[in-house]
Design a protein around this motif. Structure first.
Motif, PDB file in Angstrom:
ATOM      1  N   GLN A  38      58.834  38.377 -30.037  1.00  0.00           N
ATOM      2  CA  GLN A  38      59.168  37.732 -28.762  1.00  0.00           C
ATOM      3  C   GLN A  38      59.895  36.437 -29.071  1.00  0.00           C
ATOM      4  OE1 GLN A  38      55.375  37.001 -26.861  1.00  0.00           O
ATOM      5  NE2 GLN A  38      55.202  39.139 -26.218  1.00  0.00           N
ATOM      6  N   TYR A  39      60.790  36.033 -28.208  1.00  0.00           N
ATOM      7  CA  TYR A  39      61.317  34.671 -28.343  1.00  0.00           C
ATOM      8  C   TYR A  39      61.769  34.091 -27.014  1.00  0.00           C
ATOM      9  CZ  TYR A  39      65.577  37.508 -29.251  1.00  0.00           C
ATOM     10  OH  TYR A  39      66.571  38.441 -29.225  1.00  0.00           O
ATOM     11  N   VAL A  78      53.635  40.221 -40.799  1.00  0.00           N
ATOM     12  CA  VAL A  78      53.584  39.561 -39.476  1.00  0.00           C
ATOM     13  C   VAL A  78      53.085  38.126 -39.634  1.00  0.00           C
ATOM     14  CG1 VAL A  78      52.414  39.540 -37.227  1.00  0.00           C
ATOM     15  CG2 VAL A  78      53.260  41.704 -38.155  1.00  0.00           C
ATOM     16  N   LYS A  79      51.965  37.976 -40.361  1.00  0.00           N
ATOM     17  CA  LYS A  79      51.371  36.637 -40.535  1.00  0.00           C
ATOM     18  C   LYS A  79      52.291  35.708 -41.324  1.00  0.00           C
ATOM     19  CE  LYS A  79      46.678  38.345 -40.319  1.00  0.00           C
ATOM     20  NZ  LYS A  79      45.520  38.772 -41.108  1.00  0.00           N
ATOM     21  N   ASN A  94      55.207  34.681 -39.119  1.00  0.00           N
ATOM     22  CA  ASN A  94      54.780  33.742 -38.074  1.00  0.00           C
ATOM     23  C   ASN A  94      54.511  32.353 -38.636  1.00  0.00           C
ATOM     24  OD1 ASN A  94      55.045  35.247 -35.743  1.00  0.00           O
ATOM     25  ND2 ASN A  94      53.005  36.162 -35.917  1.00  0.00           N
ATOM     26  N   ARG A  96      57.848  27.495 -33.018  1.00  0.00           N
ATOM     27  CA  ARG A  96      56.887  27.968 -32.020  1.00  0.00           C
ATOM     28  C   ARG A  96      57.522  28.783 -30.894  1.00  0.00           C
ATOM     29  NH1 ARG A  96      52.390  24.719 -29.858  1.00  0.00           N
ATOM     30  NH2 ARG A  96      54.042  23.672 -28.719  1.00  0.00           N
ATOM     31  N   ASP A  97      58.838  28.890 -30.870  1.00  0.00           N
ATOM     32  CA  ASP A  97      59.458  29.696 -29.808  1.00  0.00           C
ATOM     33  C   ASP A  97      59.847  31.095 -30.277  1.00  0.00           C
ATOM     34  OD1 ASP A  97      61.473  28.665 -31.349  1.00  0.00           O
ATOM     35  OD2 ASP A  97      62.486  27.601 -29.720  1.00  0.00           O
ATOM     36  N   LEU A 123      57.844  34.528 -31.973  1.00  0.00           N
ATOM     37  CA  LEU A 123      56.527  35.052 -32.350  1.00  0.00           C
ATOM     38  C   LEU A 123      56.622  36.541 -32.691  1.00  0.00           C
ATOM     39  CD1 LEU A 123      53.408  34.628 -32.531  1.00  0.00           C
ATOM     40  CD2 LEU A 123      53.306  35.370 -30.148  1.00  0.00           C
TER      41      LEU A 123
END
Lengths: 253, 253
Positions: free
Chosen positions: B9-10, B77-78, B81, B86-87, B89
């Motif tokens: 997502q962004y 994924v981790k 991230n 923060r924008d 994910l």
């Protein structure tokens, strides 16, 4: 001269808080600049119901100002909105009593704090919530909120640097909105006044209680010790909203 | 080498679109930079399901890349991230077939467009909706959406500058979500493919129809004339979300 009482919303993300500061973008500065445009150079001083910090939002901030003219209040709303950037919106306006002061006439205020839960920060909520990635126990939170209600000395919940002497405030209601749980919870406080950073420090403490890191009735101890060092954390500005400001009923014409 | 299929997502607000560009902040560039950090300098090429423009958001963009190593997908994924701003994910990850390509293996996509209604732009929605301050007739909108469904030549709905020859696309569903009406409506399109700016041009045209500025069945005429000049407007990027990308079922391990 006409005194205006205006209600506005803003996304505080881009602003260095409400209060005018030289060379920095602020809410007060942006509004005063627009009013100076309208008066063709005459300076208008804007009074806010209170300051909001950098990144803090408003759903119902109230300001007052003396304006050299008697533009109808709804026209003032439109005129100001036409001069505002898209992250500030005036939603209401009235002519007020000639001695109305949005700061000193405040009766009470409602603040809301939005806490985003879950492991990661939602990209779309990062500027509009405070993120708490840990477990929350809603029953513990509810019990702790009951300790917030009432008249207490909030010295432990005030950021350093304040010159205000009297630290006693009355909180009428402290509510938990779980309608968006488990994605988000909202904490809503209605009180006669709030010390500097008080809501954000209370929220951080409430979350620690709900997570089990503090005793469920730790607020009672914190009222007693009157020591900011004991309530260590401050929740992020991004989750805080000034929701509503109350005034005596005879404030506006 | 392992092929990864990752879903992310962004918030597209800060980015100059998905596609890598020298010296500009882009989604692809940000991810490739993180992967280069993870590989200690080895370049990894990221393939997106499609480009999104500056300011366009994603709730379910899909990318693929060859990675020199076999980190488990959840660890990938981790790791990503932990390196993202923060924008952006990452919400899902899988090992994929060795010839998987997030762009060429696409079967269909869902785009959503959020339209904010009302006279003024909501300060909190300005970056996350397109604002339409005029009257909308939901019945006319619904009728027009029925004309969108099906296989059509969408030449009139493609921004200039594209090199794609075949302008025929099939739209499986075109739905109206009024759960937030009258504050907001959402238009959701599921199709086998979308031309450049096609959703934003369709939305602008649909809003003109709903407002009565165009005939309710103007889409039929626009399919026929195959002329971009006839569908003049493009809805703002801020309202557009790439919601979901579909692939054949045997894509991932």
């Amino acid at each position: 001269m006409t005194v205006y009482k205006m209600t506005l919303q803003y996304d505080g993300t881009r602003y260095h808080g409400f209060q005018r500061q030289p060379k920095l973008l602020t809410i007060q500065g942006t509004i005063e600049k627009a009013l100076t445009t309208m008066t063709k150079g005459k300076v208008v001083d804007v009074i806010g119901s209170g300051r909001t910090d950098a990144g803090v939002h408003a759903l119902g901030q109230v300001i007052s100002f003396d304006y050299p003219g008697d533009i109808p209040a709804d026209k003032m709303v439109k005129a100001l909105n036409s001069l505002m950037p898209r992250d500030i919106l005036f939603v209401d306006g009235n002519w007020a009593a000639h001695d109305f002061n949005a700061r000193f006439d405040t009766v009470s205020k409602i603040y809301e704090y939005r806490v985003a839960l879950g492991r990661y920060t939602d990209p779309f909520l990062r500027l509009y919530t405070g993120h708490y990635p840990f477990k929350v126990d809603l029953n513990r939170l509810q019990l702790a909120l009951e300790d917030v209600v009432g008249t207490h000395d909030f010295t432990s919940f005030e950021a350093s640097g304040s010159v205000i002497r009297n630290k006693v405030r009355t909180i009428y209601t402290a509510d938990l909105d779980t309608s968006n749980y488990p994605h988000e919870i909202r904490l809503i406080f209605h009180g006669d006044g709030f010390l500097y950073n008080m809501v954000r420090i209370m929220v951080a403490t409430l979350l620690e209680i709900s997570n089990g890191r503090r005793d469920v009735h730790d607020f009672l101890r914190l009222y007693d010790v009157q020591d900011r060092q004991q309530a260590r954390l401050t929740a992020p500005a991004s989750g805080l909203y000034l929701k509503k400001v109350f005034y005596p009923v005879n404030t506006v014409d």
